[in-house]
Design a protein around this motif. Sequence first.
Motif, short mmCIF file in Angstrom:
data_model
loop_
_atom_site.label_atom_id
_atom_site.label_comp_id
_atom_site.label_asym_id
_atom_site.label_seq_id
_atom_site.Cartn_x
_atom_site.Cartn_y
_atom_site.Cartn_z
N UNK A 1 0.81 -1.22 0.00
CA UNK A 1 0.00 0.00 0.00
C UNK A 1 0.85 1.27 0.00
N UNK A 2 1.90 1.25 0.79
CA UNK A 2 2.77 2.43 0.91
C UNK A 2 3.55 2.66 -0.39
N UNK A 3 4.09 1.60 -0.96
CA UNK A 3 4.82 1.72 -2.23
C UNK A 3 3.91 2.25 -3.34
N UNK A 4 2.65 1.78 -3.35
CA UNK A 4 1.68 2.26 -4.35
C UNK A 4 1.45 3.76 -4.22
N UNK A 5 1.33 4.21 -2.97
CA UNK A 5 0.99 5.60 -2.71
C UNK A 5 2.16 6.54 -3.01
N UNK A 6 3.36 6.19 -2.54
CA UNK A 6 4.47 7.16 -2.63
C UNK A 6 5.53 6.78 -3.66
N UNK A 7 5.50 5.52 -4.12
CA UNK A 7 6.45 5.09 -5.15
C UNK A 7 7.56 4.22 -4.57
N UNK A 8 7.73 3.01 -5.15
CA UNK A 8 8.71 2.05 -4.61
C UNK A 8 10.15 2.56 -4.68
N UNK A 9 10.47 3.37 -5.69
CA UNK A 9 11.84 3.87 -5.84
C UNK A 9 12.01 5.18 -5.07
N UNK A 10 11.00 6.06 -5.20
CA UNK A 10 11.07 7.36 -4.51
C UNK A 10 11.18 7.20 -3.00
N UNK A 11 10.52 6.15 -2.46
CA UNK A 11 10.54 6.00 -1.00
C UNK A 11 11.89 5.50 -0.49
N UNK A 12 12.66 4.89 -1.39
CA UNK A 12 14.02 4.48 -1.03
C UNK A 12 14.96 5.68 -1.15
N UNK A 13 14.79 6.44 -2.24
CA UNK A 13 15.63 7.63 -2.46
C UNK A 13 15.45 8.68 -1.36
N UNK A 14 14.19 8.86 -0.95
CA UNK A 14 13.83 9.84 0.10
C UNK A 14 14.50 11.20 -0.09
N UNK A 15 14.30 11.79 -1.24
CA UNK A 15 14.90 13.11 -1.50
C UNK A 15 14.19 14.18 -0.67
#
Length: 225
Positions: A164-178
């Motif tokens: 659910x979280x990856x869908x909402x914020x993006x699986x790659x963006x949430x790792x990058x955390x810019x």
Amino acid sequence: KLSARLTAVAEFVEQGAILADIGSDHAYLPCYLVSNGKVKKAIAGEVVKGPYESAKRNVAKKGLSEKIEVRLANGLAAIKSTDEIDTVTIAGMGGPLIASILDAGSTELASVKKIITQPNIHASSIREWAVNNEWKVVGEQILEEDNKIYEIIVLERGTATYDELQMLVGPILMVDKSTVFIDKWNRESSEWQRIADSLEQAGNSEDVTNKKQELKKKIELIRRV
Ligand code: SAM
């Protein structure tokens, strides 16, 4: 000069690609990519007459009519099987509209290997479309320009599942955390909190209670990143 937003989209296009840019408006993106030699040939699709005319004028003015064909068409109907399009870009629309354009065009996507989208809102619709249609997220970017935050989602064929979280914020963006990413979700989360607070005065009907629960759940989800 191309905007930072469209430049970021262009960076995901591979050298030698054959491109269809759907909802091209002035055809800025295909003009840029053909001029700098990254794209061999391109289709610029537009469903509205005004932007279609302006795309045609712009392509002619730049002397690119040999390599960019502007077509008046709804969504992926701009693509013919003989075009051998391998890359599709759809930028500057809402996520649900982009997803509906992709949904309506499975036959036109036959030769396509990469889809680059830039949803203005509700990027999750694109991730949902992807998992339901055997595409997966291979690249994501988030950037700020003129006080607006933009996301880019790049898809290739393959299967993937996202929570659910990856869908909402993006699986790659949430790792990058810019910092832009953190800024975006802080803003969203405060907005949800503001709505939840205003619902405190709205009574306790089933609808209100459900809405409050949904908002709380999203705020909790975001807190986890
Ligand atoms: N892609 C450009 C960009 O990112 O700067 C233009 C974005 S503009 C806000 C959206 C464009 O998509 C408009 O010109 C609109 O006419 C076009 N559009 C909307 N729905 C479309 C559809 N179903 N098929 C083709 N074009 C569409």
